[in-house]
Design a protein around this motif. Structure first.
Motif, PDB file in Angstrom:
ATOM      1  N   ILE A 144       0.941  -1.120  -0.175  1.00  0.00           N
ATOM      2  CA  ILE A 144      -0.184   0.227  -0.035  1.00  0.00           C
ATOM      3  C   ILE A 144       1.045   1.282  -0.118  1.00  0.00           C
ATOM      4  CG2 ILE A 144      -1.801   1.245   1.402  1.00  0.00           C
ATOM      5  CD1 ILE A 144      -2.493  -1.761  -0.042  1.00  0.00           C
ATOM      6  N   THR A 145       0.923   2.090  -1.195  1.00  0.00           N
ATOM      7  CA  THR A 145       1.874   3.073  -1.222  1.00  0.00           C
ATOM      8  C   THR A 145       1.035   4.357  -1.356  1.00  0.00           C
ATOM      9  OG1 THR A 145       3.552   1.499  -2.254  1.00  0.00           O
ATOM     10  CG2 THR A 145       3.836   4.142  -2.541  1.00  0.00           C
ATOM     11  N   THR A 146      -0.093   4.143  -2.241  1.00  0.00           N
ATOM     12  CA  THR A 146      -0.798   5.398  -2.512  1.00  0.00           C
ATOM     13  C   THR A 146      -2.306   5.269  -2.256  1.00  0.00           C
ATOM     14  OG1 THR A 146      -1.474   4.565  -4.733  1.00  0.00           O
ATOM     15  CG2 THR A 146       0.642   5.664  -4.556  1.00  0.00           C
ATOM     16  N   ALA A 147      -3.113   6.393  -2.181  1.00  0.00           N
ATOM     17  CA  ALA A 147      -4.569   6.203  -1.950  1.00  0.00           C
ATOM     18  C   ALA A 147      -5.339   5.011  -2.901  1.00  0.00           C
ATOM     19  CB  ALA A 147      -5.088   7.543  -1.919  1.00  0.00           C
ATOM     20  N   ASP A 148      -4.635   5.187  -4.168  1.00  0.00           N
ATOM     21  CA  ASP A 148      -5.237   4.123  -4.973  1.00  0.00           C
ATOM     22  C   ASP A 148      -5.212   2.593  -4.538  1.00  0.00           C
ATOM     23  OD1 ASP A 148      -6.168   6.078  -6.528  1.00  0.00           O
ATOM     24  OD2 ASP A 148      -4.733   5.751  -8.290  1.00  0.00           O
ATOM     25  N   ASP A 149      -3.908   2.390  -3.919  1.00  0.00           N
ATOM     26  CA  ASP A 149      -3.627   0.917  -3.546  1.00  0.00           C
ATOM     27  C   ASP A 149      -4.701   0.871  -2.306  1.00  0.00           C
ATOM     28  OD1 ASP A 149      -1.656   1.012  -5.319  1.00  0.00           O
ATOM     29  OD2 ASP A 149       0.023   1.852  -3.805  1.00  0.00           O
ATOM     30  N   LEU A 150      -5.032   1.800  -1.500  1.00  0.00           N
ATOM     31  CA  LEU A 150      -5.834   1.325  -0.320  1.00  0.00           C
ATOM     32  C   LEU A 150      -7.174   1.235  -0.925  1.00  0.00           C
ATOM     33  CD1 LEU A 150      -5.247   1.705   2.657  1.00  0.00           C
ATOM     34  CD2 LEU A 150      -5.948   4.015   2.574  1.00  0.00           C
ATOM     35  N   GLU A 151      -7.538   1.878  -2.094  1.00  0.00           N
ATOM     36  CA  GLU A 151      -8.986   1.681  -2.608  1.00  0.00           C
ATOM     37  C   GLU A 151      -8.979   0.314  -3.316  1.00  0.00           C
ATOM     38  OE1 GLU A 151     -12.363   2.839  -2.628  1.00  0.00           O
ATOM     39  OE2 GLU A 151     -11.010   4.334  -1.921  1.00  0.00           O
ATOM     40  N   ILE A 152      -7.833  -0.421  -3.630  1.00  0.00           N
ATOM     41  CA  ILE A 152      -7.965  -1.462  -4.336  1.00  0.00           C
ATOM     42  C   ILE A 152      -7.851  -2.608  -3.319  1.00  0.00           C
ATOM     43  CG2 ILE A 152      -6.300  -3.226  -5.661  1.00  0.00           C
ATOM     44  CD1 ILE A 152      -5.253  -0.850  -7.301  1.00  0.00           C
ATOM     45  N   MET A 153      -7.431  -2.222  -2.107  1.00  0.00           N
ATOM     46  CA  MET A 153      -7.509  -3.245  -0.786  1.00  0.00           C
ATOM     47  C   MET A 153      -8.868  -3.159  -0.688  1.00  0.00           C
ATOM     48  SD  MET A 153      -5.339  -3.213   2.386  1.00  0.00           S
ATOM     49  CE  MET A 153      -5.732  -4.276   3.697  1.00  0.00           C
ATOM     50  N   ARG A 154      -9.529  -2.195  -0.300  1.00  0.00           N
ATOM     51  CA  ARG A 154     -10.890  -1.789  -0.043  1.00  0.00           C
ATOM     52  C   ARG A 154     -11.895  -2.988  -0.859  1.00  0.00           C
ATOM     53  NH1 ARG A 154     -11.146   1.338   4.135  1.00  0.00           N
ATOM     54  NH2 ARG A 154      -9.903   3.236   4.022  1.00  0.00           N
ATOM     55  N   LEU A 155     -11.571  -2.707  -2.103  1.00  0.00           N
ATOM     56  CA  LEU A 155     -12.437  -3.509  -3.206  1.00  0.00           C
ATOM     57  C   LEU A 155     -12.240  -5.122  -3.113  1.00  0.00           C
ATOM     58  CD1 LEU A 155     -11.774  -1.304  -6.368  1.00  0.00           C
ATOM     59  CD2 LEU A 155     -14.065  -1.718  -5.104  1.00  0.00           C
ATOM     60  N   ARG A 156     -10.853  -5.411  -2.681  1.00  0.00           N
ATOM     61  CA  ARG A 156     -10.822  -6.862  -2.501  1.00  0.00           C
ATOM     62  C   ARG A 156     -11.410  -7.431  -1.263  1.00  0.00           C
ATOM     63  NH1 ARG A 156      -5.501 -10.310  -3.695  1.00  0.00           N
ATOM     64  NH2 ARG A 156      -5.701 -11.692  -2.011  1.00  0.00           N
ATOM     65  N   PHE A 157     -11.359  -6.532  -0.082  1.00  0.00           N
ATOM     66  CA  PHE A 157     -11.869  -7.176   1.170  1.00  0.00           C
ATOM     67  C   PHE A 157     -13.108  -6.562   1.816  1.00  0.00           C
ATOM     68  CE2 PHE A 157      -7.178  -7.778   1.500  1.00  0.00           C
ATOM     69  CZ  PHE A 157      -7.192  -8.774   1.790  1.00  0.00           C
ATOM     70  N   GLU A 158     -13.813  -5.625   1.111  1.00  0.00           N
ATOM     71  CA  GLU A 158     -14.971  -4.983   1.760  1.00  0.00           C
ATOM     72  C   GLU A 158     -16.103  -5.553   0.578  1.00  0.00           C
ATOM     73  OE1 GLU A 158     -14.586  -0.898   2.279  1.00  0.00           O
ATOM     74  OE2 GLU A 158     -13.292  -1.214   4.100  1.00  0.00           O
ATOM     75  N   LYS A 159     -16.915  -6.478   1.094  1.00  0.00           N
ATOM     76  CA  LYS A 159     -17.898  -7.072   0.288  1.00  0.00           C
ATOM     77  C   LYS A 159     -19.420  -6.423   0.386  1.00  0.00           C
ATOM     78  CE  LYS A 159     -15.650 -10.046  -2.019  1.00  0.00           C
ATOM     79  NZ  LYS A 159     -14.834 -10.899  -1.603  1.00  0.00           N
TER      80      LYS A 159
END
Ligand code: CTP
Ligand code: MG
Length: 241
Positions: A226-241
């Motif tokens: 997780i380096t940028t805000a986009d990376d955090l967004e991608i992580m949310r898409l993966r884990f937040e259902k």
């Protein structure tokens, strides 16, 4: 005897997360109701790692004890220690903490991991433990998907690397403990201020032991940072259902 081999992990959480921005460092931001840092701690907890040292900001140790270790029941966390102004100073503090433990608790191997890499799994950790016991120095990495070019300071191409031998390195970076501790004492401890050029642990090992080999291990699973805000967004898409 194989059973007596001890392996520790140093989990780095002393960065400020300036590129993500926001109020709190990225490793403490919650994704699917859980701080980013807790994701990798879960993988280490489930693995055969014996103990974990967390390196955090000086005033963050209470938060980590009360809001992460306590609630999630991470039994393997042996200590939470303050980091330094650069990643490699944080690593040095983690290594010192392990070196100062009672003889029997000093590890044979250590895995150094970015707390900002949440995707690491128990299997990934086990692969790195196996690799380090075979090679003494092993680094998680991914073959480069794009062609990599070397440029001058103005962005003009000097040369093109052979993609077959170009890798992007990640963490865990795993080493025989005595070797990496010696390397950090030799290369990093004398530095008074950041030189900005040491960007991973393998570089420290390479500088101290130019003749030794480091094996790159393709974990073949998502392991980005997780380096940028986009990376955090991608992580949310993966884990937040
Ligand atoms: N890290 C650390 N101590 C530092 C700097 C970084 O322990 N002085 C840790 C970070 O917490 C992170 C990992 O090293 O888990 C990788 O660093 P990076 O992605 O650069 O995180 P930050 O330094 O926090 O982010 P930024 O560079 O955007 O400020
Ligand atoms: Mg940084």
């Amino acid at each position: 005897m194989e059973n007596d081999v001890k392996t520790a992990a140093i989990v780095l959480a002393a960065g400020k997360g300036t590129r993500v921005g926001g109020e709190i460092p990225k490793q403490y931001i919650e994704v699917a109701g859980k701080p980013v840092l807790a994701y990798c701690l879960e993988a280490f907890e489930k693995s055969s790692i014996d103990q974990v040292i967390i390196v955090s900001g000086e005033d963050e140790t209470d938060y980590i004890e009360d809001e992460i270790i306590g609630p999630y029941g991470f039994r393997k966390v042996a200590d939470v220690v303050p980091g330094g102004s650069e990643r490699y100073f944080s690593v040095l503090n983690g290594l010192k903490t392990l070196a100062e433990m009672d003889g029997e608790d000093t590890p044979d191997y250590v895995l150094i991991h970015d707390g900002a890499r949440p995707y690491i799994t128990k299997d990934g950790v086990e692969k790195m433990i196996l690799a380090v016991s075979e090679y003494d120095a092993a680094v998680a990495a991914e073959p480069s998907k794009d062609t990599v070019k070397i440029t001058d300071d103005d962005g003009f191409v000097i040369s093109t690397t052979d993609r077959k031998v170009t890798w992007q390195v990640q963490t865990p970076q795993a080493f025989a403990f005595a070797d990496i501790y010696q390397a950090y004492k030799q290369i990093v401890e004398p530095l008074t201020e950041g030189n900005g050029k040491i960007t991973d642990d393998a570089m420290v090992y390479e500088a101290a032991f130019p003749e030794r080999k480091i094996k790159l291990i393709n974990l073949e699973e998502e392991n980005s940072k997780i380096t940028t805000a986009d990376d955090l967004e991608i992580m949310r898409l993966r884990f937040e259902k």
